[in-house]
Design a protein around this motif. Structure first.
Motif, PDB file in Angstrom:
ATOM      1  N   MET A  66       0.804  -1.204   0.089  1.00 14.35           N
ATOM      2  CA  MET A  66      -0.125   0.048   0.024  1.00 14.35           C
ATOM      3  C   MET A  66       0.906   1.188  -0.073  1.00 14.35           C
ATOM      4  N   ASP A  67       0.151   2.372  -0.201  1.00 15.23           N
ATOM      5  CA  ASP A  67       0.892   3.789  -0.087  1.00 15.23           C
ATOM      6  C   ASP A  67      -0.421   4.551   0.328  1.00 15.23           C
ATOM      7  N   TRP A  68      -0.210   5.723   0.989  1.00  9.67           N
ATOM      8  CA  TRP A  68      -0.805   6.906   1.271  1.00  9.67           C
ATOM      9  C   TRP A  68      -0.096   8.183   0.927  1.00  9.67           C
ATOM     10  N   GLY A  69      -0.834   9.188   1.049  1.00 12.44           N
ATOM     11  CA  GLY A  69      -0.116  10.223   0.877  1.00 12.44           C
ATOM     12  C   GLY A  69      -1.199  11.529   1.260  1.00 12.44           C
ATOM     13  N   VAL A  70      -0.681  12.692   1.076  1.00 18.82           N
ATOM     14  CA  VAL A  70      -1.317  14.072   1.003  1.00 18.82           C
ATOM     15  C   VAL A  70      -0.964  14.862   0.000  1.00 18.82           C
ATOM     16  N   LEU A  71      -1.751  15.819  -0.298  1.00 17.32           N
ATOM     17  CA  LEU A  71      -1.578  16.762  -1.360  1.00 17.32           C
ATOM     18  C   LEU A  71      -1.552  18.138  -0.604  1.00 17.32           C
ATOM     19  N   VAL A  72      -0.339  18.776  -0.745  1.00 19.47           N
ATOM     20  CA  VAL A  72       0.025  20.200  -0.003  1.00 19.47           C
ATOM     21  C   VAL A  72      -0.664  21.420  -0.832  1.00 19.47           C
ATOM     22  N   SER A  73      -1.391  21.986  -0.273  1.00 19.46           N
ATOM     23  CA  SER A  73      -2.057  23.035  -0.975  1.00 19.46           C
ATOM     24  C   SER A  73      -1.488  24.399  -0.649  1.00 19.46           C
ATOM     25  N   GLY A  74      -1.652  25.465  -1.651  1.00 16.52           N
ATOM     26  CA  GLY A  74      -1.234  26.821  -1.191  1.00 16.52           C
ATOM     27  C   GLY A  74      -1.974  27.428  -0.070  1.00 16.52           C
ATOM     28  N   ARG A  83       3.008  16.899  -3.625  1.00 18.58           N
ATOM     29  CA  ARG A  83       2.474  15.555  -3.038  1.00 18.58           C
ATOM     30  C   ARG A  83       3.476  14.994  -2.454  1.00 18.58           C
ATOM     31  N   GLU A  84       3.079  14.380  -1.256  1.00 24.81           N
ATOM     32  CA  GLU A  84       3.976  13.518  -0.347  1.00 24.81           C
ATOM     33  C   GLU A  84       3.502  12.052   0.191  1.00 24.81           C
TER      34      GLU A  84
END
Length: 141
Positions: A66-74, A83-84
């Motif tokens: 699996m993998d999971w992540g977050v999108l970092v916005s302005g 994207r991390e």
């Protein structure tokens, strides 16, 4: 991405000048739960997603890629700056939807479920940050 027996007209496709990606099934989750814990210089976000909505049945000893992540916005939340992801570090593309949607399981990590009692439960009233969650979030830095 692949659901045997899915009619072609039910598939989800994203296309750009660079390429295209097709998924047999894409669904919006109706009941995810989120809890945040903020302080002066950091924040923690916990997400709880019903595993049944992903088609998962957890059993002791189950090991999954699996993998999971977050999108970092302005600052306004209207643009993706970064994207991390926990395992796949080759996720820097932020301007081409097919490239962003493409799955790369060869770059994912593994998760093992030891027993049902060890599964985390989201508690919206909790004031402390779980150490395991802190360690995972530190991986994103």
């Amino acid at each position: 991405a692949v659901v045997p027996g899915t009619p072609k007209d039910k598939a989800w496709q994203v296309v750009s000048p660079v390429g295209q990606v097709t998924f047999d099934r894409v669904a919006k989750l109706e009941k995810p739960k989120f809890v945040t814990n903020e302080s002066d210089n950091r924040y923690v976000v916990e997400a709880s997603i019903p595993l049944a909505s992903l088609g998962l049945k957890i059993t002791p000893g189950l090991r999954l890629k699996m993998d999971w992540g977050v999108l970092v916005s302005g600052p306004n939340g209207t643009e993706v700056l970064r994207r991390e992801y926990w395992s796949n570090k080759a996720t820097q593309i932020i301007a081409d939807a097919p490239s962003e949607a493409e799955l790369h399981p060869e770059l994912w990590g593994h998760i093992r479920f030891h027993d049902e009692a060890a599964n985390a439960h989201l508690d919206p009233t909790a004031a402390k940050v779980d150490k395991g969650l802190s360690e995972l979030l530190n991986d994103l830095k």
